[in-house]
Write a protein that holds these residues in place. Sequence first.
Motif, PDB file in Angstrom:
ATOM      1  N   GLY B 257      -0.752 -20.497 103.249  1.00 23.40           N
ATOM      2  CA  GLY B 257      -1.444 -22.399 104.232  1.00 23.40           C
ATOM      3  C   GLY B 257      -1.348 -22.827 103.351  1.00 23.40           C
ATOM      4  O   GLY B 257      -1.144 -22.861 102.184  1.00 23.40           O
ATOM      5  N   GLY B 258      -2.998 -23.288 103.988  1.00 21.51           N
ATOM      6  CA  GLY B 258      -3.686 -24.138 102.952  1.00 21.51           C
ATOM      7  C   GLY B 258      -3.667 -25.534 103.309  1.00 21.51           C
ATOM      8  O   GLY B 258      -4.547 -26.414 102.411  1.00 21.51           O
ATOM      9  N   VAL B 259      -2.463 -25.839 104.189  1.00 22.85           N
ATOM     10  CA  VAL B 259      -2.457 -27.647 103.991  1.00 22.85           C
ATOM     11  C   VAL B 259      -3.004 -27.928 105.330  1.00 22.85           C
ATOM     12  O   VAL B 259      -2.966 -28.678 105.151  1.00 22.85           O
ATOM     13  CB  VAL B 259      -0.866 -27.631 103.348  1.00 22.85           C
ATOM     14  N   ALA B 260      -3.503 -27.316 105.877  1.00 19.20           N
ATOM     15  CA  ALA B 260      -4.544 -27.284 106.987  1.00 19.20           C
ATOM     16  C   ALA B 260      -4.838 -26.144 108.277  1.00 19.20           C
ATOM     17  O   ALA B 260      -4.725 -25.251 107.348  1.00 19.20           O
ATOM     18  CB  ALA B 260      -3.099 -28.265 108.308  1.00 19.20           C
ATOM     19  N   PRO B 261      -6.097 -26.336 108.322  1.00 20.56           N
ATOM     20  CA  PRO B 261      -6.202 -25.268 109.127  1.00 20.56           C
ATOM     21  C   PRO B 261      -5.647 -24.838 109.348  1.00 20.56           C
ATOM     22  O   PRO B 261      -4.907 -24.754 110.408  1.00 20.56           O
ATOM     23  CB  PRO B 261      -7.409 -26.160 109.957  1.00 20.56           C
ATOM     24  N   PHE B 263      -5.643 -22.827 112.161  1.00 20.88           N
ATOM     25  CA  PHE B 263      -5.630 -23.260 113.420  1.00 20.88           C
ATOM     26  C   PHE B 263      -4.766 -24.213 114.048  1.00 20.88           C
ATOM     27  O   PHE B 263      -4.804 -24.464 115.379  1.00 20.88           O
ATOM     28  CB  PHE B 263      -6.545 -22.957 115.243  1.00 20.88           C
ATOM     29  N   TYR B 264      -4.794 -25.106 113.148  1.00 20.40           N
ATOM     30  CA  TYR B 264      -3.905 -26.110 113.321  1.00 20.40           C
ATOM     31  C   TYR B 264      -2.705 -26.474 114.447  1.00 20.40           C
ATOM     32  O   TYR B 264      -2.066 -26.483 113.308  1.00 20.40           O
ATOM     33  CB  TYR B 264      -4.358 -27.443 112.389  1.00 20.40           C
TER      34      TYR B 264
END
Lengths: 261, 270
Positions: B257-261, B263-264
């Motif tokens: 992931g890493g490109v947004a929270p 849980f978003y």
Amino acid sequence: MPLERRFSLAGKKTMVIGAETPAGGAIARAYAEAGADVALCALTADDAVMRARAVKRDIEAMGRKATEYVMDVTLGKNVQVTTRQIAKELGGLDAVASAPDLFLAKPIGKTTDMELARVLAMNFSSQFFVVRTAAEEFRRAGRPGRIVLVSSILHERGMMDVAAYSAAHGAVAGLVRAAGHELAHENITVNAIALGWMDWMDDRLSPGDENAGRARRFPMLHRLGRAEDVGPLALLLSGEASAPYITGQVLAVDGGVTQHQ
Amino acid sequence: MIEDLALDGKAVVITGGSHGIGRAIALACASAGAGIVIAARGQERIDATVATIREAGGRAIGLATDVTDRAQVEALVEGCVREYGKIDAMFAHAGGSAGGLNSDKPFWEFPDEAYEAAILGNLTSSFYTCRAAARAMVAQGTGGSIVVTATAGALRASQRWSYGTAKGGVTAMTKMLSGRLGPQGIRCNCLIPGMIWTNEDPTEQERAVSDQRGVFTPAGRVGVPADFGALGVYLASDASSYVTGQQFLVDGGMVNGGVAPPFYKPHHEI
């Protein structure tokens, strides 16, 4: 080699698919600024045409030639026929950039067959058709060719509710690597620009959402990307002299968001 | 298939094996039947881990080793061969970022000492360890498995200037070894932990911090040493004999992931 010549597209015939999108428009303007004539293809025959026309006016103001078309990129035949027509009317084709984009935010369990098919058709199959047709045109002319596909950093990253979109761009990345390999001996390069969080992406970073606001702060450079961030890299990848040995690459213009942890 | 995962008759060395992830791998490999060598600096924790393995009916010895000392690393491998007659797997797990390696200074003011200590304690030490293990594996003619531990932190931007750089070197080293030691039957893979909580007896406050951090991984929790046991057994066993040059991320999906929270959820229909 002087700088202008190194990045020059003087006398080159180029085509930008999705010219009404912010990335497509920026690439078209960059091509024209570097001296190319540009065929602008809007993806739909609605107000997209008006947005493409605004790009056309900018290009004409630079003293370059711009023409406008509508191309249904979900149909391989339409991509082929329109591209043929463009190559004839421009008197050749040297570089093609393609920037279709259809975002969908849905959990896997709620994504319908139709939605999956549309997302794959707009984001991936379209790019396959572009590569196939552009290569055919370059081959016909027996000249080197440059293909630049606009993609997304989600080709290599996951987040919630983007499985269809992410998969489509994963397919684009696979296409770029395989096509880069397959077409290299014909002097045709194929590369992609993976966009991060851009300032027009309200569809995926809803301004009212607090967590979207957090995501907006993830890029290392602490700002969203702008259309003009895309043009220079597309130009680099599209010139005959500027990047003849770069192919099969997916390069991110993302302010470092894929370096975030 | 499952019998390929058995480690009966195999000799496995784990540096940094007395605590946390290394200890979990040691316990798992021991329970799979391997003879274990626990290498670490502190004798007390070595003894405790060896005792735990023996109490469970396993075989283990402990050898106090400072992996930054080439001679001690070579003695470690010799010790394994002396005890078990050979070495089948080496987990070059020792390393770390403690002890002033994480200077909070900006990069342009980062001190040489902190840089050199991190390179020595993580990269040079792993190099010594892999080299000694490979030499023994080539000499015995059977090949073997080398597993080096890096860190997810080194795959992305962080402010661990020296530690991250050293661990980046570790991932590069495993690729080189995997590419060149294949003909000798030696495979080399890289273990990449994400956010792992190795504190076995956390205070209330520490537990709260770990819960809070866990929210930032897609899995919703930080990792624990036990998450590495089965993977350690797999990499030491014949079941992984055709697997080399790979990075095994154990991070609950964090790096992916890493490109947004995590849980978003975006909202957009077509």
